[in-house]
Design a protein around this motif. Structure first.
Motif, PDB file in Angstrom:
ATOM      1  N   THR A  76       0.858  -1.178   0.000  1.00 20.22           N
ATOM      2  CA  THR A  76       0.000   0.000   0.000  1.00 20.22           C
ATOM      3  C   THR A  76       0.893   1.227   0.000  1.00 20.22           C
ATOM      4  OG1 THR A  76      -1.734  -1.166   1.196  1.00 20.22           O
ATOM      5  CG2 THR A  76      -1.807   1.251   1.248  1.00 20.22           C
ATOM      6  N   ARG A  77       0.633   2.140  -0.928  1.00 22.45           N
ATOM      7  CA  ARG A  77       1.413   3.368  -1.047  1.00 22.45           C
ATOM      8  C   ARG A  77       0.482   4.560  -0.826  1.00 22.45           C
ATOM      9  NH1 ARG A  77       6.389   1.862  -3.411  1.00 22.45           N
ATOM     10  NH2 ARG A  77       6.279   0.069  -4.784  1.00 22.45           N
ATOM     11  N   HIS A  78       1.011   5.610  -0.223  1.00 20.89           N
ATOM     12  CA  HIS A  78       0.173   6.777   0.080  1.00 20.89           C
ATOM     13  C   HIS A  78      -0.409   7.412  -1.179  1.00 20.89           C
ATOM     14  CE1 HIS A  78       3.969   8.841  -0.848  1.00 20.89           C
ATOM     15  NE2 HIS A  78       3.237   9.919  -1.079  1.00 20.89           N
ATOM     16  N   TYR A  79       0.284   7.354  -2.296  1.00 23.23           N
ATOM     17  CA  TYR A  79      -0.180   8.022  -3.520  1.00 23.23           C
ATOM     18  C   TYR A  79      -0.980   7.107  -4.444  1.00 23.23           C
ATOM     19  CZ  TYR A  79       3.810   5.578  -5.548  1.00 23.23           C
ATOM     20  OH  TYR A  79       4.694   4.608  -5.930  1.00 23.23           O
ATOM     21  N   ALA A  80      -0.980   5.791  -4.169  1.00 23.83           N
ATOM     22  CA  ALA A  80      -1.595   4.857  -5.111  1.00 23.83           C
ATOM     23  C   ALA A  80      -2.578   3.885  -4.476  1.00 23.83           C
ATOM     24  CB  ALA A  80      -0.503   4.065  -5.829  1.00 23.83           C
ATOM     25  N   GLY A  81      -2.623   3.826  -3.152  1.00 27.06           N
ATOM     26  CA  GLY A  81      -3.457   2.834  -2.487  1.00 27.06           C
ATOM     27  C   GLY A  81      -2.817   1.460  -2.577  1.00 27.06           C
ATOM     28  N   TYR A  82      -3.654   0.416  -2.474  1.00 29.23           N
ATOM     29  CA  TYR A  82      -3.136  -0.943  -2.561  1.00 29.23           C
ATOM     30  C   TYR A  82      -2.737  -1.209  -4.006  1.00 29.23           C
ATOM     31  CZ  TYR A  82      -2.676  -5.967  -1.818  1.00 29.23           C
ATOM     32  OH  TYR A  82      -2.191  -7.254  -1.737  1.00 29.23           O
ATOM     33  N   THR A  83      -1.481  -1.520  -4.214  1.00 29.40           N
ATOM     34  CA  THR A  83      -0.949  -1.600  -5.572  1.00 29.40           C
ATOM     35  C   THR A  83      -0.195  -2.894  -5.830  1.00 29.40           C
ATOM     36  OG1 THR A  83       0.320  -0.367  -7.237  1.00 29.40           O
ATOM     37  CG2 THR A  83       1.228  -0.392  -5.015  1.00 29.40           C
ATOM     38  N   MET A  84      -0.205  -3.288  -7.074  1.00 27.05           N
ATOM     39  CA  MET A  84       0.621  -4.384  -7.567  1.00 27.05           C
ATOM     40  C   MET A  84       1.737  -3.743  -8.375  1.00 27.05           C
ATOM     41  SD  MET A  84      -0.292  -7.191 -10.539  1.00 27.05           S
ATOM     42  CE  MET A  84      -1.293  -8.304  -9.569  1.00 27.05           C
ATOM     43  N   GLU A  85       2.970  -4.109  -8.077  1.00 28.87           N
ATOM     44  CA  GLU A  85       4.093  -3.641  -8.884  1.00 28.87           C
ATOM     45  C   GLU A  85       4.575  -4.793  -9.760  1.00 28.87           C
ATOM     46  OE1 GLU A  85       8.620  -1.941  -8.542  1.00 28.87           O
ATOM     47  OE2 GLU A  85       7.231  -1.513  -6.906  1.00 28.87           O
ATOM     48  N   VAL A  86       4.505  -4.585 -11.055  1.00 27.18           N
ATOM     49  CA  VAL A  86       4.953  -5.577 -12.033  1.00 27.18           C
ATOM     50  C   VAL A  86       6.460  -5.404 -12.197  1.00 27.18           C
ATOM     51  CG1 VAL A  86       4.705  -6.372 -14.418  1.00 27.18           C
ATOM     52  CG2 VAL A  86       2.709  -5.501 -13.174  1.00 27.18           C
ATOM     53  N   ASP A  87       7.190  -6.497 -12.151  1.00 23.42           N
ATOM     54  CA  ASP A  87       8.651  -6.448 -12.104  1.00 23.42           C
ATOM     55  C   ASP A  87       9.244  -7.491 -13.042  1.00 23.42           C
ATOM     56  OD1 ASP A  87      11.181  -5.752 -11.107  1.00 23.42           O
ATOM     57  OD2 ASP A  87      11.030  -7.132  -9.423  1.00 23.42           O
ATOM     58  N   HIS A  88      10.328  -7.167 -13.671  1.00 20.16           N
ATOM     59  CA  HIS A  88      11.114  -8.042 -14.559  1.00 20.16           C
ATOM     60  C   HIS A  88      10.260  -8.829 -15.568  1.00 20.16           C
ATOM     61  CE1 HIS A  88      10.730 -10.713 -10.914  1.00 20.16           C
ATOM     62  NE2 HIS A  88      10.464 -11.619 -11.825  1.00 20.16           N
ATOM     63  N   VAL A  89       9.574  -8.096 -16.445  1.00 21.96           N
ATOM     64  CA  VAL A  89       8.765  -8.725 -17.499  1.00 21.96           C
ATOM     65  C   VAL A  89       9.693  -9.238 -18.598  1.00 21.96           C
ATOM     66  CG1 VAL A  89       6.944  -8.368 -19.216  1.00 21.96           C
ATOM     67  CG2 VAL A  89       6.891  -7.106 -17.042  1.00 21.96           C
ATOM     68  N   TYR A  90       9.524 -10.493 -18.962  1.00 24.15           N
ATOM     69  CA  TYR A  90      10.323 -11.052 -20.051  1.00 24.15           C
ATOM     70  C   TYR A  90       9.478 -12.060 -20.812  1.00 24.15           C
ATOM     71  CZ  TYR A  90      14.014 -13.191 -22.753  1.00 24.15           C
ATOM     72  OH  TYR A  90      14.778 -13.642 -23.812  1.00 24.15           O
ATOM     73  N   ILE A  91       9.473 -11.912 -22.130  1.00 24.45           N
ATOM     74  CA  ILE A  91       8.829 -12.887 -23.029  1.00 24.45           C
ATOM     75  C   ILE A  91       9.892 -13.350 -24.007  1.00 24.45           C
ATOM     76  CG2 ILE A  91       7.051 -13.257 -24.787  1.00 24.45           C
ATOM     77  CD1 ILE A  91       5.338 -11.176 -23.298  1.00 24.45           C
ATOM     78  N   ASP A  92       9.995 -14.647 -24.186  1.00 21.22           N
ATOM     79  CA  ASP A  92      10.995 -15.244 -25.060  1.00 21.22           C
ATOM     80  C   ASP A  92      10.953 -14.615 -26.449  1.00 21.22           C
ATOM     81  OD1 ASP A  92      11.790 -17.851 -26.940  1.00 21.22           O
ATOM     82  OD2 ASP A  92      12.898 -17.731 -25.046  1.00 21.22           O
ATOM     83  N   ASP A  93      12.125 -14.383 -27.012  1.00 23.91           N
ATOM     84  CA  ASP A  93      12.252 -13.709 -28.313  1.00 23.91           C
ATOM     85  C   ASP A  93      11.325 -14.265 -29.388  1.00 23.91           C
ATOM     86  OD1 ASP A  93      14.206 -12.087 -27.237  1.00 23.91           O
ATOM     87  OD2 ASP A  93      15.876 -13.199 -28.113  1.00 23.91           O
ATOM     88  N   GLY A  94      11.204 -15.564 -29.474  1.00 26.57           N
ATOM     89  CA  GLY A  94      10.411 -16.202 -30.522  1.00 26.57           C
ATOM     90  C   GLY A  94       8.918 -15.965 -30.411  1.00 26.57           C
ATOM     91  N   TYR A  95       8.473 -15.379 -29.312  1.00 26.22           N
ATOM     92  CA  TYR A  95       7.046 -15.163 -29.083  1.00 26.22           C
ATOM     93  C   TYR A  95       6.670 -13.679 -29.094  1.00 26.22           C
ATOM     94  CZ  TYR A  95       6.660 -20.062 -27.880  1.00 26.22           C
ATOM     95  OH  TYR A  95       6.671 -21.432 -27.927  1.00 26.22           O
ATOM     96  N   ARG A  96       7.624 -12.838 -29.355  1.00 26.42           N
ATOM     97  CA  ARG A  96       7.344 -11.396 -29.362  1.00 26.42           C
ATOM     98  C   ARG A  96       6.680 -10.976 -30.671  1.00 26.42           C
ATOM     99  NH1 ARG A  96      13.032  -9.382 -26.711  1.00 26.42           N
ATOM    100  NH2 ARG A  96      12.804 -10.640 -24.832  1.00 26.42           N
TER     101      ARG A  96
END
Length: 141
Positions: free
Chosen positions: A66-86
């Motif tokens: 929970t952040r004061h400026y955003a409320g209850y939040t999900m932070e998405v981190d280290h997104v990676y999709i294999d090269d062949g699927y981009r």
């Protein structure tokens, strides 16, 4: 191709290390990543993955707070999709799934960080409705 999105069971967390290692261009050793992921899964962290049948092709971390400026939040981190699927709309589908999952978890917002030099991701996130709110600073101790 049979694509599915899911939350990775904690006991399978080390299966994502090879993909995250590619994301970090081998700047962090597999050994260090293994150690850190084993700690992370015991914190407010989940790992969302993409499978094509039984092949792991994508990953992102999900942090909660929970952040004061955003409320209850999900932070998405280290997104990676294999090269062949981009370039096939898979990232868009993955983020639609992530956003729905965040709502199910009671999140009011979703945040993320992306590397400054990762220009293609910036365009993608803008197109998904994300705005730049600030800069993420890091100091190694």
């Amino acid at each position: 191709m049979s694509i599915r999105f899911q939350i990775l069971p904690k006991e399978e967390i080390l299966s994502v290390v090879p993909l995250v290692e590619k994301l970090n261009e081998h700047k962090i050793s597999a050994e260090t990543l293994n150690e850190r992921f084993l700690i992370m899964v015991e914190e407010d962290y989940e790992c969302a993955v993409i499978y094509d049948d039984d092949k792991l092709i994508g990953v992102t971390g999900l942090w909660y707070c929970t952040r004061h400026y955003a409320g209850y939040t999900m932070e998405v981190d280290h997104v990676y999709i294999d090269d062949g699927y981009r370039g096939q709309g898979l990232g868009k589908r993955f983020f639609e799934w992530i956003h729905e999952y965040a709502k199910e978890k009671g999140c009011q917002t979703v945040e993320l960080n992306t590397y400054v030099q990762n220009y293609p991701s910036h365009k993608f996130y803008y197109n998904e409705g994300y705005e730049i709110l600030g800069y993420h600073f890091l100091k190694k101790l």
